[in-house]
Enzyme design. Structure first.
Site, short mmCIF file in Angstrom:
data_model
loop_
_atom_site.label_atom_id
_atom_site.label_comp_id
_atom_site.label_asym_id
_atom_site.label_seq_id
_atom_site.Cartn_x
_atom_site.Cartn_y
_atom_site.Cartn_z
N CYS A 41 0.82 -1.21 0.00
CA CYS A 41 0.00 0.00 0.00
C CYS A 41 0.85 1.26 0.00
O CYS A 41 2.01 1.24 0.39
CB CYS A 41 -0.85 0.05 1.28
SG CYS A 41 -2.23 -1.08 1.29
N CYS A 45 -2.71 4.83 2.68
CA CYS A 45 -3.87 3.99 2.37
C CYS A 45 -4.95 4.13 3.45
O CYS A 45 -4.66 4.10 4.64
CB CYS A 45 -3.48 2.52 2.24
SG CYS A 45 -4.89 1.47 1.80
N ARG A 70 1.25 -8.01 -3.99
CA ARG A 70 0.47 -7.38 -5.04
C ARG A 70 0.02 -5.99 -4.59
O ARG A 70 -0.14 -5.75 -3.40
CB ARG A 70 -0.82 -8.15 -5.36
CG ARG A 70 -0.77 -9.63 -5.31
CD ARG A 70 -2.15 -10.23 -5.68
NE ARG A 70 -3.17 -10.00 -4.65
CZ ARG A 70 -3.22 -10.66 -3.48
NH1 ARG A 70 -2.29 -11.54 -3.18
NH2 ARG A 70 -4.20 -10.41 -2.62
N CYS A 72 -2.29 -2.93 -3.67
CA CYS A 72 -3.60 -2.76 -3.04
C CYS A 72 -4.56 -2.15 -4.06
O CYS A 72 -4.21 -1.20 -4.76
CB CYS A 72 -3.47 -1.84 -1.82
SG CYS A 72 -5.04 -1.32 -1.10
N CYS A 75 -5.74 1.73 -2.66
CA CYS A 75 -4.93 2.96 -2.73
C CYS A 75 -4.07 3.02 -3.99
O CYS A 75 -3.43 4.04 -4.25
CB CYS A 75 -4.06 3.09 -1.48
SG CYS A 75 -2.85 1.78 -1.29
#
Ligand SMILES: [Zn+2]
Length: 347
Positions: A41, A45, A70, A72, A75
């Site tokens: 993030c 976030c 991965r 987010c 955000c």
């Protein structure tokens, strides 16, 4: 672990504190990886905060991805650079257009939907595109006030390489009070006091916005010289609490980043002052390092002059700048005070 950001490093503690505050000025400077959910993030976030124990910080999105995380979906951390480019493009358009461009035009220009673009612009600048355009017009109207760099011009100035620096230097700075600064404090009330400290008499002066002067060995006459048009009021109820915090931070240095300031310089000077404030207590930097952290490694002399023009000693810690090789270097209030401040901070 420490992350290099030009000459200034972000520690895990600083990073976590930024996450807890959802501090947008740190977006683009690191990302927060959450090992349990497998996502990373922006520091800002809006999602619920993860447990500290599950968090690992990464210098950038690529590093987080390399660790198997991965992005987010809330955000969109990979978009920080794209957002910055879009905001800069819009500012360029607003500044150069004959008439104020509509939100639809700006959105089309940047490839975002109008609502989404409005949101990222406001997040970066603190104003909607329309309010920014209005502020710019007003500022142009009174630009004859000062030979100095204008506020809105400041964010346009070259040397703003990274999104984070751009955000840092615009956040909260588009207030209309800049003209008062340029105009000797016209229309502004400044509360002030001279207090006895272990380093001698210290002048503290503040507007409603924050501390505008902190110096040693000066009195009201120096304040009147700097702000000839301001109303100078000694003491004051609201001022007393701020004064107490300032005195405490000088006598027992620690984190004083919460103390509000009211300062104004050129974009580069303000970037230098931000770089000074990013030096952890107990550490020092050289002028070259400050110049690099402010976005222009070659502007060493300008960094020195930004240091000299610092209005707020201690809270903008220009005493943390030393010569290459460790020589103490100069200080506006003499080497003894500089040495003492550094000594206290190293404890
Ligand atoms: Zn997120």
């Amino acid at each position: 672990m420490r992350y290099r950001e030009a000459a200034v490093t972000i520690t895990d503690d600083t990073a976590w504190a930024a996450v807890m505050r959802r501090d947008r000025t740190y977006d683009g400077r690191f990302v927060t990886g959450v090992l349990t959910t497998g996502i990373y993030c922006r520091p800002s976030c809006a999602a619920r905060h993860p447990d500290r124990g599950n968090v690992r910080f990464f210098t950038d999105c690529a590093a987080a991805r390399a660790a198997g995380l991965r992005a987010c979906k809330r955000c969109l951390p990979d978009d920080v650079g794209r957002d910055e480019a879009a905001v800069l493009a819009a500012i360029d358009e607003i500044r150069n257009a004959q008439d104020v461009p509509s939100l639809a035009v700006l959105a089309e220009l940047t490839g975002y939907s109008p609502t989404h673009f409005q949101r990222i612009f406001k997040r970066a600048i603190g104003l909607s595109p329309a309010s920014y355009a209005r502020a710019l017009r007003e500022e142009r109207a009174r630009n004859s006030l000062s030979a100095g760099e204008s506020v809105t011009g400041a964010i346009y100035e070259a040397g703003y390489g990274s999104a984070s620096r751009f955000y840092e230097n615009t956040k909260g700075r588009l207030g209309m009070t800049a003209s008062a600064w340029a105009n000797g404090g016209a229309g502004v009330t400044i509360n002030w006091a001279v207090v006895e400290t272990s380093m001698g008499p210290m002048l503290v002066a503040a507007t409603q916005k924050g501390v505008c002067r902190l110096s040693f060995g000066e009195d009201e006459s120096e304040l009147a010289r700097r702000f000839p048009k301001a109303e100078l009021v000694e003491g004051g109820d609201g001022f007393a609490k701020l004064l107490a915090e300032v005195v405490a931070s000088v006598e027992a240095p620690g984190d004083f980043s919460h103390i509000p300031l009211d300062v104004k310089g050129t974009a580069f000077q303000e970037a230098c002052w931000d770089a000074l404030r990013a030096i952890p207590p107990g550490e020092t930097r050289t002028y070259s390092e400050i110049a690099a952290a402010a976005g222009n490694a070659k502007a060493v002399r300008a960094a020195g002059s930004a240091n000299a023009r610092n209005n707020v000693a201690v809270l903008i810690p220009c005493h943390r700048v030393v010569r290459k090789g460790g020589d103490l270097g100069g200080y506006a209030y003499g080497p003894d005070i500089k040495r003492e401040l550094l000594k206290r901070e190293r404890r």
